[in-house]
Design a protein around this motif. Structure first.
Motif, PDB file in Angstrom:
ATOM      1  N   UNK A 376       0.863  -1.058   0.067  1.00 28.10           N
ATOM      2  CA  UNK A 376      -0.002  -0.029   0.031  1.00 28.10           C
ATOM      3  C   UNK A 376       0.931   1.312   0.027  1.00 28.10           C
ATOM      4  N   UNK A 377       0.363   2.256  -0.807  1.00 25.88           N
ATOM      5  CA  UNK A 377       1.307   3.451  -0.997  1.00 25.88           C
ATOM      6  C   UNK A 377       0.400   4.620   0.086  1.00 25.88           C
ATOM      7  N   UNK A 378       1.123   5.323   0.752  1.00 24.08           N
ATOM      8  CA  UNK A 378       0.398   6.469   1.459  1.00 24.08           C
ATOM      9  C   UNK A 378       0.417   7.464   0.369  1.00 24.08           C
ATOM     10  N   UNK A 379      -0.839   8.069   0.399  1.00 20.62           N
ATOM     11  CA  UNK A 379      -1.004   9.228  -0.439  1.00 20.62           C
ATOM     12  C   UNK A 379      -1.550  10.477   0.022  1.00 20.62           C
ATOM     13  N   UNK A 380      -2.266  10.356   0.959  1.00 27.35           N
ATOM     14  CA  UNK A 380      -2.837  11.466   1.860  1.00 27.35           C
ATOM     15  C   UNK A 380      -2.766  11.429   3.102  1.00 27.35           C
ATOM     16  N   UNK A 381      -2.315  12.146   4.224  1.00 34.77           N
ATOM     17  CA  UNK A 381      -2.578  12.058   5.423  1.00 34.77           C
ATOM     18  C   UNK A 381      -2.797  13.573   6.128  1.00 34.77           C
ATOM     19  N   UNK A 382      -3.648  13.911   6.817  1.00 27.25           N
ATOM     20  CA  UNK A 382      -4.745  13.022   7.330  1.00 27.25           C
ATOM     21  C   UNK A 382      -6.029  12.917   5.994  1.00 27.25           C
ATOM     22  N   UNK A 383      -6.489  12.035   6.215  1.00 27.64           N
ATOM     23  CA  UNK A 383      -7.940  11.680   5.158  1.00 27.64           C
ATOM     24  C   UNK A 383      -8.610  10.620   5.725  1.00 27.64           C
ATOM     25  N   UNK A 384      -9.937  10.763   5.623  1.00 30.78           N
ATOM     26  CA  UNK A 384     -10.735   9.815   6.280  1.00 30.78           C
ATOM     27  C   UNK A 384     -11.404   8.734   5.080  1.00 30.78           C
ATOM     28  N   UNK A 385     -11.603   9.302   3.757  1.00 34.02           N
ATOM     29  CA  UNK A 385     -12.208   8.495   2.825  1.00 34.02           C
ATOM     30  C   UNK A 385     -12.182   8.982   1.410  1.00 34.02           C
ATOM     31  N   UNK A 386     -11.648   8.429   0.360  1.00 30.17           N
ATOM     32  CA  UNK A 386     -11.819   8.933  -0.792  1.00 30.17           C
ATOM     33  C   UNK A 386     -13.287   8.625  -1.253  1.00 30.17           C
ATOM     34  N   UNK A 387     -13.516   9.745  -2.211  1.00 35.47           N
ATOM     35  CA  UNK A 387     -15.078   9.711  -2.693  1.00 35.47           C
ATOM     36  C   UNK A 387     -15.027   9.688  -4.196  1.00 35.47           C
ATOM     37  N   UNK A 388     -14.591  10.509  -5.072  1.00 34.42           N
ATOM     38  CA  UNK A 388     -14.791  10.311  -6.434  1.00 34.42           C
ATOM     39  C   UNK A 388     -13.826  10.619  -7.311  1.00 34.42           C
ATOM     40  N   UNK A 389     -13.509   9.938  -8.394  1.00 34.97           N
ATOM     41  CA  UNK A 389     -12.177  10.257  -9.339  1.00 34.97           C
ATOM     42  C   UNK A 389     -12.509  11.566 -10.184  1.00 34.97           C
ATOM     43  N   UNK A 390     -11.236  12.324 -10.290  1.00 35.42           N
ATOM     44  CA  UNK A 390     -11.338  13.489 -11.254  1.00 35.42           C
ATOM     45  C   UNK A 390     -11.134  12.965 -12.591  1.00 35.42           C
ATOM     46  N   UNK A 391     -10.985  13.865 -13.556  1.00 33.95           N
ATOM     47  CA  UNK A 391     -10.811  13.554 -14.809  1.00 33.95           C
ATOM     48  C   UNK A 391      -9.583  12.481 -14.956  1.00 33.95           C
ATOM     49  N   UNK A 392      -9.765  11.587 -15.730  1.00 29.58           N
ATOM     50  CA  UNK A 392      -8.914  10.403 -15.848  1.00 29.58           C
ATOM     51  C   UNK A 392      -8.334   9.733 -14.671  1.00 29.58           C
ATOM     52  N   UNK A 393      -6.892   9.656 -14.382  1.00 36.62           N
ATOM     53  CA  UNK A 393      -6.269   9.284 -13.056  1.00 36.62           C
ATOM     54  C   UNK A 393      -5.920  10.330 -12.416  1.00 36.62           C
ATOM     55  N   UNK A 394      -6.240  11.432 -12.430  1.00 32.83           N
ATOM     56  CA  UNK A 394      -5.440  12.683 -12.117  1.00 32.83           C
ATOM     57  C   UNK A 394      -5.655  12.831 -10.391  1.00 32.83           C
ATOM     58  N   UNK A 395      -6.411  11.922  -9.863  1.00 30.45           N
ATOM     59  CA  UNK A 395      -6.839  11.987  -8.549  1.00 30.45           C
ATOM     60  C   UNK A 395      -8.126  12.025  -8.210  1.00 30.45           C
ATOM     61  N   UNK A 396      -8.360  12.290  -6.724  1.00 27.82           N
ATOM     62  CA  UNK A 396      -9.838  11.996  -6.231  1.00 27.82           C
ATOM     63  C   UNK A 396     -10.223  12.946  -5.222  1.00 27.82           C
TER      64      UNK A 396
END
Length: 561
Positions: A376-396
């Motif tokens: 698993x790669x840590x991408x955000x801290x702090x953060x509770x839950x991902x919700x929806x992807x932006x365009x393509x794979x540019x983030x969420x």
């Protein structure tokens, strides 16, 4: 796990007369809120039950009629420990938003705040108008049902915790459940009585959540068995042989709760250990339902892949992935994660940790291969839950939780820049359940900034302009086919037209024939297919409530009092 009220009668004495029982079924989707903190209670006369489902207060007559939503308490907000007043005309509960006890008329009205206390481990409301609060390591508290100062009437020593208090006749002796250890060991509790005046403590028996009834009986749970015995509150002693009334009562190790309720008239109800599987289904906007299969106990927040071929969900702290054509074959791919979300290509999962031991209590967001391979790669801290992807794979988009019960904010994570940007940040308010429009130019979300849940839309990227979509409540919006938004409002689904452009406009919400789905508290517990025509939802039959009465003929009668 599904909670089922049962009334299996197992008598410890080979006696005769069987008890009478009454069974009712709650509506599909009425999963109990916070089942580890007494989610239901019988009225003193044994004719009604108050319960929490979807974080909303309901009252139901035991002999007919549909559950009635108690108007007044904010819906969809955390609540625990609902109980009736001694006259059955009011309901008391704990509200998590402000960490307070609130009282509301049983027929609805404006909630009245009684006192600020921590989340209770059991409540009782005496005929003298005093409310007792099980406060764990803080002991037993007392406050007037009309409000006022909170007094500690039973103190705990180091390594002790109290729950389920009740004042015995006379106003000096407090009956409660005691656990020892750090943290409290609720697997080996004792039922005790302590004098307020002298502080003398007497152990009555091993067990938990005892209640003294006007009939002179003490009912309690020992192990997983509901017991009853004659009891003398003056001498604090059992005056008869304990008798088993029912087997298989569910208890929780975390809070020590035995899930049963005793009415003053002697009626008893309890939650059994049986479980009915949760079903995952595709639901058309016309209400048609296609069951895909069963999923593990505790499944939440199913999310479908962009190609509609796979589904991911969390269950009991782990993440699963399944083919839509073989939901029963779901595989656990990640341990210690929650709120999974497929990447647009379906090859990765973004997910939260919710402060697991691995992260030392800090909420973080990770990315990992959807088959569970790799690290698993840590991408955000702090953060509770991902919700929806932006365009393509540019983030969420994702949410953070700032500590308060109602304090969530919306952010966006850029996978290219490895940075986060705020979308909606409002102090002492909750902003969550973000959903981007098909063209990725707008995002919808729910917010409590007005005092109740409403749905808003903003441009993406943000410009500071926002548009309110609903006026009568709404939660968890998603973009559907035909330029519409669909959303939940207290277990009912609605659709509203959305004309987006320089001056966005929204129609009047129309209710959809979609009901019975499981929707706990805040997080969206359903998804929409990529073509916007079907909903992916969880279902399970509503809890069955059995109320047991006339059991006293099998228990030795109390001696004259």
């Amino acid at each position: 796990m599904r909670l089922i009220f049962t009334a299996i009668v197992a008598c410890a004495l080979a006696t005769p007369a069987a008890s009478q029982s009454l069974s009712i079924s709650l509506p599909e989707g009425h999963e109990f809120t916070s089942p580890d903190r007494q989610p239901f209670s019988l009225s003193p006369d044994g004719t009604r039950v108050v319960y929490l489902a979807r974080a909303t207060v309901f009252v139901k007559m035991l002999r007919g009629g549909e559950p009635i939503l108690v108007q007044g308490p904010l819906q969809g907000r955390g609540k625990t420990n609902p109980i009736f007043s001694p006259d059955g005309q009011s309901i008391l509960y704990w509200a998590s938003d402000d960490a307070v006890l609130q009282r509301v008329p049983v027929n609805g009205g404006t909630p009245v705040t009684i006192a600020a206390v921590d989340n209770p481990l059991g409540l009782s409301w005496g005929a003298d108008g005093q409310v007792l609060v099980g406060a764990g390591t803080k002991g037993v508290l007392r406050v007037s049902a009309n409000g006022g100062a909170v007094d500690t009437i039973v103190k705990m020593s180091t390594g002790e915790a109290a729950r389920a208090p009740q004042m015995l006749p006379g106003g000096d002796a407090v009956l409660f459940t005691l656990a020892e250890g750090t943290p409290a060991n609720w697997n080996q509790p004792r039922i005790v009585v302590q004098s307020i005046r002298t502080g003398q403590r007497t152990t009555v028996t091993a067990g938990r959540d005892a209640r003294y009834l006007p009939s002179g009986h003490l009912v309690y749970v020992a192990g997983a068995t509901l017991m009853a015995t004659a009891f003398d509150p003056r001498t604090v002693t059992m005056t008869g042989q304990p008798v088993a009334i029912a087997e298989g009562v569910q208890t929780t190790g975390a809070t020590g709760a035995a899930l049963f309720s005793a009415a003053a008239n002697g009626s008893l109800a309890f939650v059994g250990t049986g479980a009915v599987p949760i079903q995952l289904a595709l639901v058309g906007l016309d209400g048609s339902r296609k069951v895909l299969g069963t999923v593990p106990a505790g499944t939440t927040a199913p999310r479908i892949s962009a190609d509609s071929q796979k589904v991911t969900f969390a269950a009991a702290g782990d993440i699963y992935v399944a083919d839509m054509s073989n939901v029963n074959g779901a595989r656990k791919v990640i341990s210690g994660g929650t709120f999974p979300l497929f990447s647009p290509d379906g090859q990765w999962l973004a997910f939260g940790s919710l402060g697991t031991a691995r992260e030392r209590g800090e909420e973080r967001l990770f990315m990992q291969r959807a088959d569970g391979s790799g690290e698993a790669e840590l991408v955000v801290k702090p953060g509770r839950a991902p919700e929806h992807w932006l365009t393509g794979d540019q983030g969420f988009t994702f949410i953070t939780h700032r500590g308060g019960a109602n304090n969530y904010d919306l952010w966006a994570y850029s996978s290219e820049k490895k940075e986060v940007e705020p979308l909606v940040v409002i102090n002492e308010s909750a902003q969550l359940s973000s959903s981007l429009s098909p063209d990725k130019k707008w995002f919808a979300y729910m917010s409590s900034e007005s005092g109740d849940w409403q749905i808003y839309v903003q441009p993406y990227p943000t410009t500071g302009v926002k548009y309110q979509v609903t006026m009568r409540g709404g939660r968890s919006p998603m973009w559907a086919a035909g330029g519409r938004l669909v959303f939940d409002n207290d277990g009912r689904m609605f659709s509203v037209s959305a004309q987006m452009g320089a001056q966005p406009s929204f129609g009047t919400p129309v209710e959809l024939p979609v009901t019975g789905y499981i929707q706990p508290l805040l997080r969206r517990n359903w998804d929409i297919t990529p073509d916007g025509t079907q909903l992916l939802m969880l279902f399970r039959p509503g809890p069955r409530i059995d109320v047991l009465s006339d059991w006293t003929n099998r228990v030795p009668a109390p001696s004259a009092r």
